[in-house]
Design a protein around this motif. Structure first.
Motif, PDB file in Angstrom:
ATOM      1  N   MET A   1       0.850  -1.186   0.000  1.00 38.33           N
ATOM      2  CA  MET A   1       0.000   0.000   0.000  1.00 38.33           C
ATOM      3  C   MET A   1       0.886   1.237   0.000  1.00 38.33           C
ATOM      4  O   MET A   1       1.905   1.293   0.684  1.00 38.33           O
ATOM      5  N   THR A   2       0.489   2.225  -0.772  1.00 36.77           N
ATOM      6  CA  THR A   2       1.271   3.450  -0.877  1.00 36.77           C
ATOM      7  C   THR A   2       1.031   4.324   0.335  1.00 36.77           C
ATOM      8  O   THR A   2      -0.111   4.593   0.703  1.00 36.77           O
ATOM      9  N   ARG A   3       2.134   4.781   0.998  1.00 38.07           N
ATOM     10  CA  ARG A   3       2.024   5.669   2.157  1.00 38.07           C
ATOM     11  C   ARG A   3       1.722   7.088   1.687  1.00 38.07           C
ATOM     12  O   ARG A   3       2.360   7.610   0.788  1.00 38.07           O
ATOM     13  N   LYS A   4       0.766   7.743   2.326  1.00 36.23           N
ATOM     14  CA  LYS A   4       0.425   9.116   1.979  1.00 36.23           C
ATOM     15  C   LYS A   4       1.462  10.058   2.537  1.00 36.23           C
ATOM     16  O   LYS A   4       2.030   9.831   3.598  1.00 36.23           O
ATOM     17  N   SER A   5       1.714  11.153   1.801  1.00 35.96           N
ATOM     18  CA  SER A   5       2.610  12.185   2.300  1.00 35.96           C
ATOM     19  C   SER A   5       1.944  12.906   3.448  1.00 35.96           C
ATOM     20  O   SER A   5       0.731  12.881   3.589  1.00 35.96           O
ATOM     21  N   PRO A   6       2.718  13.588   4.325  1.00 39.54           N
ATOM     22  CA  PRO A   6       2.103  14.342   5.413  1.00 39.54           C
ATOM     23  C   PRO A   6       1.072  15.337   4.925  1.00 39.54           C
ATOM     24  O   PRO A   6       0.050  15.535   5.568  1.00 39.54           O
ATOM     25  N   GLU A   7       1.359  15.982   3.774  1.00 41.07           N
ATOM     26  CA  GLU A   7       0.444  16.991   3.264  1.00 41.07           C
ATOM     27  C   GLU A   7      -0.897  16.404   2.859  1.00 41.07           C
ATOM     28  O   GLU A   7      -1.890  17.116   2.756  1.00 41.07           O
ATOM     29  N   ALA A   8      -0.935  15.075   2.635  1.00 42.02           N
ATOM     30  CA  ALA A   8      -2.146  14.472   2.084  1.00 42.02           C
ATOM     31  C   ALA A   8      -3.129  14.037   3.160  1.00 42.02           C
ATOM     32  O   ALA A   8      -4.265  13.724   2.868  1.00 42.02           O
ATOM     33  N   HIS A   9      -2.680  13.953   4.427  1.00 40.76           N
ATOM     34  CA  HIS A   9      -3.608  13.441   5.426  1.00 40.76           C
ATOM     35  C   HIS A   9      -3.918  14.483   6.506  1.00 40.76           C
ATOM     36  O   HIS A   9      -4.055  14.183   7.685  1.00 40.76           O
ATOM     37  N   GLY A  10      -4.039  15.755   6.117  1.00 37.09           N
ATOM     38  CA  GLY A  10      -4.487  16.767   7.058  1.00 37.09           C
ATOM     39  C   GLY A  10      -3.345  17.489   7.728  1.00 37.09           C
ATOM     40  O   GLY A  10      -2.246  17.583   7.186  1.00 37.09           O
ATOM     41  N   ARG A  11      -3.588  17.953   8.934  1.00 34.69           N
ATOM     42  CA  ARG A  11      -2.622  18.777   9.647  1.00 34.69           C
ATOM     43  C   ARG A  11      -1.353  18.006   9.951  1.00 34.69           C
ATOM     44  O   ARG A  11      -1.380  16.858  10.411  1.00 34.69           O
ATOM     45  N   ASN A  12      -0.227  18.633   9.719  1.00 35.52           N
ATOM     46  CA  ASN A  12       1.051  17.990   9.994  1.00 35.52           C
ATOM     47  C   ASN A  12       1.289  17.875  11.487  1.00 35.52           C
ATOM     48  O   ASN A  12       0.832  18.707  12.278  1.00 35.52           O
ATOM     49  N   THR A  13       2.012  16.833  11.879  1.00 35.81           N
ATOM     50  CA  THR A  13       2.317  16.572  13.278  1.00 35.81           C
ATOM     51  C   THR A  13       3.792  16.834  13.546  1.00 35.81           C
ATOM     52  O   THR A  13       4.590  17.051  12.626  1.00 35.81           O
ATOM     53  N   ILE A  14       4.136  16.766  14.824  1.00 31.87           N
ATOM     54  CA  ILE A  14       5.530  16.968  15.200  1.00 31.87           C
ATOM     55  C   ILE A  14       6.413  15.869  14.625  1.00 31.87           C
ATOM     56  O   ILE A  14       7.595  16.087  14.327  1.00 31.87           O
ATOM     57  N   ARG A  15       5.856  14.683  14.425  1.00 35.23           N
ATOM     58  CA  ARG A  15       6.627  13.589  13.820  1.00 35.23           C
ATOM     59  C   ARG A  15       6.922  13.874  12.344  1.00 35.23           C
ATOM     60  O   ARG A  15       7.986  13.499  11.828  1.00 35.23           O
ATOM     61  N   ASP A  16       5.976  14.538  11.674  1.00 36.62           N
ATOM     62  CA  ASP A  16       6.229  14.927  10.286  1.00 36.62           C
ATOM     63  C   ASP A  16       7.369  15.932  10.205  1.00 36.62           C
ATOM     64  O   ASP A  16       8.227  15.848   9.319  1.00 36.62           O
ATOM     65  N   VAL A  17       7.398  16.886  11.147  1.00 41.36           N
ATOM     66  CA  VAL A  17       8.485  17.860  11.189  1.00 41.36           C
ATOM     67  C   VAL A  17       9.806  17.153  11.463  1.00 41.36           C
ATOM     68  O   VAL A  17      10.832  17.441  10.834  1.00 41.36           O
ATOM     69  N   ALA A  18       9.796  16.214  12.417  1.00 49.17           N
ATOM     70  CA  ALA A  18      11.014  15.480  12.757  1.00 49.17           C
ATOM     71  C   ALA A  18      11.541  14.697  11.558  1.00 49.17           C
ATOM     72  O   ALA A  18      12.755  14.677  11.292  1.00 49.17           O
ATOM     73  N   ALA A  19      10.623  14.059  10.809  1.00 47.30           N
ATOM     74  CA  ALA A  19      11.048  13.293   9.632  1.00 47.30           C
ATOM     75  C   ALA A  19      11.645  14.212   8.574  1.00 47.30           C
ATOM     76  O   ALA A  19      12.678  13.887   7.960  1.00 47.30           O
ATOM     77  N   ARG A  20      11.028  15.382   8.349  1.00 44.11           N
ATOM     78  CA  ARG A  20      11.536  16.320   7.353  1.00 44.11           C
ATOM     79  C   ARG A  20      12.920  16.852   7.766  1.00 44.11           C
ATOM     80  O   ARG A  20      13.798  17.011   6.914  1.00 44.11           O
ATOM     81  N   ALA A  21      13.102  17.104   9.056  1.00 46.41           N
ATOM     82  CA  ALA A  21      14.382  17.666   9.530  1.00 46.41           C
ATOM     83  C   ALA A  21      15.416  16.598   9.848  1.00 46.41           C
ATOM     84  O   ALA A  21      16.564  16.925  10.174  1.00 46.41           O
ATOM     85  N   GLN A  22      14.993  15.321   9.802  1.00 46.49           N
ATOM     86  CA  GLN A  22      15.881  14.181  10.102  1.00 46.49           C
ATOM     87  C   GLN A  22      16.423  14.263  11.529  1.00 46.49           C
ATOM     88  O   GLN A  22      17.618  14.076  11.785  1.00 46.49           O
ATOM     89  N   VAL A  23      15.498  14.527  12.455  1.00 45.69           N
ATOM     90  CA  VAL A  23      15.827  14.533  13.879  1.00 45.69           C
ATOM     91  C   VAL A  23      14.691  13.812  14.613  1.00 45.69           C
ATOM     92  O   VAL A  23      13.698  13.405  14.004  1.00 45.69           O
ATOM     93  N   SER A  24      14.835  13.659  15.919  1.00 47.23           N
ATOM     94  CA  SER A  24      13.787  13.026  16.712  1.00 47.23           C
ATOM     95  C   SER A  24      12.690  14.037  17.043  1.00 47.23           C
ATOM     96  O   SER A  24      12.908  15.253  16.998  1.00 47.23           O
ATOM     97  N   ALA A  25      11.508  13.516  17.401  1.00 45.44           N
ATOM     98  CA  ALA A  25      10.408  14.387  17.790  1.00 45.44           C
ATOM     99  C   ALA A  25      10.761  15.188  19.045  1.00 45.44           C
ATOM    100  O   ALA A  25      10.364  16.352  19.190  1.00 45.44           O
ATOM    101  N   SER A  26      11.524  14.585  19.949  1.00 45.46           N
ATOM    102  CA  SER A  26      11.914  15.302  21.162  1.00 45.46           C
ATOM    103  C   SER A  26      12.823  16.483  20.837  1.00 45.46           C
ATOM    104  O   SER A  26      12.750  17.535  21.487  1.00 45.46           O
TER     105      SER A  26
END
Length: 355
Positions: A1-26
């Motif tokens: 199954m194809t994973r949706k991009s963060p932009e495709a499933h509503g409001r972005n979360t802190i985990r989406d920011v962490a993935a984009r910046a290549q760091v942990s959510a903390s």
């Protein structure tokens, strides 16, 4: 199954920011909170990701996590008063510069509603709760405010009283006052120095603000070796309509006066209309003075002599003081100055009216 991009499933979360910046959510949390050392390179990547994803932190999640909501509550009886609006502007501007959100709450003078608002802000972990405007200073009021101050301190917040008297030694509250009584003393002294001895005083009824302005009016008379005629003290509320009615009543009652000192500029505006409608020239027959120096005072005809109160600076000072305080600070008290602004509505005493 194809994973949706963060932009495709509503409001972005802190985990989406962490993935984009290549760091942990903390790490993202630490950058956004600004309370933990993070390298410049990491901070730059995180902030770029926040901007790219248009990420907005969830205030409720931040509160659960113990980070607080970065909110400053501004609590007042009525937001329509021009002086309060300028103080709110000062609070909002200073809070915004420091990364805080300003929440304005009105109580309509209801003590129970005031308590409910304070309790809500305590639960929301507001950085400070600023209570504005005069009050009826009773032992019950002081006991209630002291309990509020201690409750807010226990939650890491702070009670700030703007334009209200201090609560006493040891109470964990910040008080930002202006020289209320001194302003009224200075204005009354100016009128007396211009030869006015019968000054109609349109005061307030019972609040600490009203009582302070009346004390200044009385003490200036005493300094000039005289006592004001009790019939010239006309209590009411701080509105334009009240000023209008009280001048009409004084004129109908045959009161003699050469000057009117209104306890607010709004009261002065109503007094001016009543004098004009009665064919009384200001300042040729009767001088008129106000208090507050709200912007429209200079646009009246004639422009109003008044007492300047630094309302916006009071709001800014409240925010600067409370955000810059030590965590263990007890009671803090700052006094701002007032001064007379001379315009065209006052001149040397003439015969006045009712002579």
């Amino acid at each position: 199954m194809t994973r949706k991009s963060p932009e495709a499933h509503g409001r972005n979360t802190i985990r989406d920011v962490a993935a984009r910046a290549q760091v942990s959510a903390s790490t993202v949390s630490r950058v956004l909170a600004g309370d933990y050392p993070v390298s410049t390179a990491t901070r730059t990547r995180v902030l770029r990701a926040v901007k790219d994803l248009d990420y907005v932190a969830d205030a409720r999640a931040r509160a659960v996590a113990g980070a607080g909501t970065a909110t400053i509550a501004f609590v007042l009886d009525d937001i329509t008063g021009p002086s309060f609006a300028h103080m709110a502007q000062g609070v909002e501007r200073e809070a915004a510069q420091r990364g805080h959100v300003c929440l304005v709450c009105t109580t309509e003078g209801d003590p129970e509603r005031e308590l409910a608002v304070v309790e809500l802000m305590r639960a929301q972990r507001a950085a400070a709760v600023i209570l504005v405007g005069g009050t009826v200073d009773t032992p019950e009021y002081r006991e209630r405010m002291s309990r509020i101050a201690r409750a807010l301190q226990s939650a890491g917040s702070r009670l700030v009283l703007c334009g209200r008297p201090p609560l006493g030694d040891g109470t964990p509250a910040t008080v930002i006052e202006y020289d209320n009584e001194g302003g009224a003393y200075a204005m009354t002294s100016h009128l007396l120095s211009m030869g006015h001895r019968r000054i109609l005083f349109l005061g307030g009824a019972g609040s600490t603000t009203a009582l302070g302005r009346e004390r200044g009016y009385r003490s200036a008379h005493r300094a000039y070796g005289t006592e004001p005629d009790p019939a010239l003290l006309r209590p009411g509320d701080f509105t334009r309509d009240s000023g209008y009615r009280r001048v009409r009543e004084a004129l109908a009652g045959g009161r003699r006066f050469t000057a009117v000192f209104a306890a607010t500029d709004m009261v002065a505006a109503g007094a001016l209309t009543a004098l004009h409608e009665s064919g009384i020239h200001v300042p040729g027959e009767v001088s008129l003075a106000g208090y507050d120096d709200i912007p429209f005072a200079r646009d009246l005809h004639p422009p109003l002599t008044t007492v300047h109160v630094p309302y916006e600076e009071m709001g800014r000072t409240a925010v600067r003081t409370v955000l810059g305080r030590r965590p263990d600070a007890g009671d803090e008290h700052r006094m701002l100055g007032t001064h007379v602004v001379l315009r065209a509505s006052v001149r040397a005493a003439a015969l006045g009216v009712g002579a």
